[in-house]
Scaffold this motif. Structure first.
Motif, PDB file in Angstrom:
ATOM      1  N   ALA A  51      -9.075  -1.254 -11.445  1.00 38.68           N
ATOM      2  CA  ALA A  51      -7.642  -2.119 -12.072  1.00 38.68           C
ATOM      3  C   ALA A  51      -7.668  -2.838 -10.973  1.00 38.68           C
ATOM      4  CB  ALA A  51      -6.787  -0.649 -11.697  1.00 38.68           C
ATOM      5  N   THR A  52      -7.517  -4.200 -11.113  1.00 39.75           N
ATOM      6  CA  THR A  52      -7.310  -5.352 -10.455  1.00 39.75           C
ATOM      7  C   THR A  52      -6.160  -5.722 -10.342  1.00 39.75           C
ATOM      8  OG1 THR A  52      -8.144  -6.791 -10.478  1.00 39.75           O
ATOM      9  CG2 THR A  52      -9.898  -4.934  -9.629  1.00 39.75           C
ATOM     10  N   ASP A  53      -5.473  -7.105  -9.953  1.00 38.09           N
ATOM     11  CA  ASP A  53      -4.581  -8.395  -9.830  1.00 38.09           C
ATOM     12  C   ASP A  53      -5.037  -8.032 -11.532  1.00 38.09           C
ATOM     13  OD1 ASP A  53      -2.507  -7.291  -8.695  1.00 38.09           O
ATOM     14  OD2 ASP A  53      -2.363  -8.573  -6.833  1.00 38.09           O
ATOM     15  N   GLU A  54      -6.924  -8.928 -11.759  1.00 38.13           N
ATOM     16  CA  GLU A  54      -6.858  -9.404 -12.821  1.00 38.13           C
ATOM     17  C   GLU A  54      -6.613  -8.331 -14.241  1.00 38.13           C
ATOM     18  OE1 GLU A  54      -8.256 -12.353 -11.973  1.00 38.13           O
ATOM     19  OE2 GLU A  54      -7.376 -11.701 -10.284  1.00 38.13           O
ATOM     20  N   LYS A  97      -9.738  -2.798  -2.983  1.00 41.66           N
ATOM     21  CA  LYS A  97      -9.694  -3.816  -3.657  1.00 41.66           C
ATOM     22  C   LYS A  97      -8.301  -5.290  -4.215  1.00 41.66           C
ATOM     23  CE  LYS A  97     -12.601  -2.655  -6.226  1.00 41.66           C
ATOM     24  NZ  LYS A  97     -13.711  -2.404  -7.517  1.00 41.66           N
ATOM     25  N   ASN A  98      -7.199  -4.074  -3.846  1.00 38.69           N
ATOM     26  CA  ASN A  98      -5.686  -4.419  -4.788  1.00 38.69           C
ATOM     27  C   ASN A  98      -5.126  -5.099  -3.923  1.00 38.69           C
ATOM     28  OD1 ASN A  98      -5.886  -4.018  -7.553  1.00 38.69           O
ATOM     29  ND2 ASN A  98      -7.242  -1.958  -6.755  1.00 38.69           N
ATOM     30  N   VAL A 111       0.574  -1.633  -0.006  1.00 33.55           N
ATOM     31  CA  VAL A 111      -0.106   0.229  -0.494  1.00 33.55           C
ATOM     32  C   VAL A 111       1.139   1.625  -0.318  1.00 33.55           C
ATOM     33  CG1 VAL A 111      -1.836   1.469   1.338  1.00 33.55           C
ATOM     34  CG2 VAL A 111      -1.537  -0.828   1.270  1.00 33.55           C
ATOM     35  N   LEU A 112       1.896   1.390   0.867  1.00 35.01           N
ATOM     36  CA  LEU A 112       2.707   3.021   0.888  1.00 35.01           C
ATOM     37  C   LEU A 112       3.347   2.719  -0.373  1.00 35.01           C
ATOM     38  CD1 LEU A 112       4.361   2.112   4.575  1.00 35.01           C
ATOM     39  CD2 LEU A 112       2.369   3.614   3.899  1.00 35.01           C
ATOM     40  N   ALA A 113       3.730   1.342  -0.872  1.00 31.07           N
ATOM     41  CA  ALA A 113       4.468   1.879  -2.277  1.00 31.07           C
ATOM     42  C   ALA A 113       3.662   2.319  -3.161  1.00 31.07           C
ATOM     43  CB  ALA A 113       5.117   0.430  -2.351  1.00 31.07           C
TER      44      ALA A 113
END
Lengths: 176, 227
Positions: free
Chosen positions: B194-197, B156-157, B140-142
């Motif tokens: 825009a998810t990891d999908e 969501k991500n 998250v921080l990155a």
């Protein structure tokens, strides 16, 4: 095809060779020779050229890890190393008075030559959390964005994996 | 409900720290705030024996007579042979000064109200407490280093629950480490969907993430040797 690469920068003796070995294990080519500059650093060997290791991702796909030589006379090599860089790790020792300047300058070079590359700064020598926090805040004010800063023991593979994961998370545009 | 103020005794010599921590457990039952012992970097009050400099954003509690030249007027003094009542008084004074610092900070940095479409972007990297050092928190921080992200995008991500995300964002705001803005202010805000999908998850980055996952679970690497 040139494989994506991650480049490690840092002053001579900071542990770039060790870090590449921690990530890549057996698939490392190093260029260590006897250190002929004992006044500059007391380590018995140093790297000429670039350390090089390969992370095999499967199906023939590779991530290349390079350790840039620490001596300033090898600055010309940075342009080539950054050519296909997806990420950069900057190793610093906060006990070094020039650590902040070194990190700032390296990030500026990365911004110029590999603007899409992610950057993390690795504090590669023991440092107090307050010192690391102060370093992170000053670095952010100098470069204009919140550079990830992480304390690490480069000899520890798990910690290098943590650093690599952080670098991947920091990719500004993961389109590889 | 009492407010929580964070205190660090890490800079004290071992014997002084042990005594302070024992008496703190007694004193805090009568203090005006709740005290939580944390690392110096996350502390509102840093207890020192006069020889250690304390960052400006924290209140120093100096035990003994040898005050450092750099300790400001904000420092709270405590005699070496302090009693529990003296500690309670010192803790309450330190708490008041911390609350004043928070108030001053709020006035000089108008509250950045976070709405459902607000984006969060880091001002500088922060080392979080042990409860927030998971790889998911780091991700998250990155993600927040170069672009603003919304709360719902994080949920969501980034494999954090909504309460965890709220706790993280609250901590970042408390430490003044995050810039909150309307979504339109940042051009690079990721799409909500825009998810990891997304395609990149199946490309090089996706394979690298899988390698990282496998490498973590594998046994330690063999001793490397040069080719």
């Amino acid at each position: 095809m040139n494989a994506p690469r991650i480049v490690l920068f840092g002053e001579m003796g900071i542990g770039k060779t060790t870090a590449v070995r921690a990530l890549c294990g057996d698939t490392v080519v190093d260029c260590d020779v006897a250190n002929l500059d004992p006044d500059g650093h007391s380590k018995p060997t140093t790297t000429v050229g670039a350390d090089f290791g390969i992370v095999q991702l499967g199906n023939g796909e590779e991530l290349h890890i390079y350790g840039s030589p620490g001596q300033s006379r090898f600055d010309f090599m940075r342009r080539w190393l950054l050519g296909f860089a997806m990420g950069v790790m900057v190793l610093v020792d906060l006990a070094d008075a020039d650590a902040l300047d070194h990190a700032q300058q390296t990030i500026a070079v990365v911004g110029e030559l590999a603007s899409e590359a992610a950057v993390v700064v690795l504090v590669a020598r023991p440092a107090h959390p307050d010192s690391i926090q102060g370093f992170a805040e000053e670095l952010a004010s100098r470069v204009g964005w919140a550079v990830p800063v992480m304390q690490i023991d480069v000899r520890q593979r798990q910690q290098m994996l943590d650093a690599l994961e952080l670098l991947v998370a920091a990719l500004p545009d993961p389109t590889y | 409900m009492k407010k929580t103020v964070r205190i660090s005794t890490e800079f004290l010599p071992t014997s002084m720290r042990m005594r302070f921590n024992v008496l703190l457990n007694v004193a805090q039952t009568r203090s005006i705030v709740q005290w939580e012992v944390v690392a110096p970097s996350a502390a509102d009050v840093v207890v020192v024996d006069g020889m250690v400099e304390v960052r400006a954003s924290a209140v120093a509690m100096v035990i003994g007579d040898a005050a450092s030249r750099s300790q400001t007027a904000q420092a709270v003094r405590l005699e070496s042979a302090y009693s529990v009542p003296a500690l309670i008084a010192a803790l309450d004074l330190a708490a008041v000064r911390v609350l004043n610092l928070w108030d001053t900070h709020r006035k000089s940095h108008p509250p950045e109200a976070a709405g459902p479409n607000s984006t969060f972007r880091l001002k500088h990297w922060v080392a979080l407490d042990s409860a927030m050092t998971s790889p998911a928190h780091s991700r998250v921080l990155a993600a927040m280093t170069r672009k603003g992200v919304t709360r719902s995008w994080i949920v969501k991500n980034c494999a954090l629950s909504a309460p965890q995300v709220d706790s993280l964002l609250g901590e970042l705001q408390r430490r003044g480490a995050v810039h909150v803005a309307a979504e339109a202010e940042f051009s690079a805000v990721p799409r909500e969907d825009a998810t990891d999908e997304s395609p990149s998850a199946f490309g090089f980055i996706g394979r690298l993430k899988r390698w990282l996952s496998d490498a973590r679970s594998a046994s330690p690497a063999k001793e490397p040797h040069a080719l």
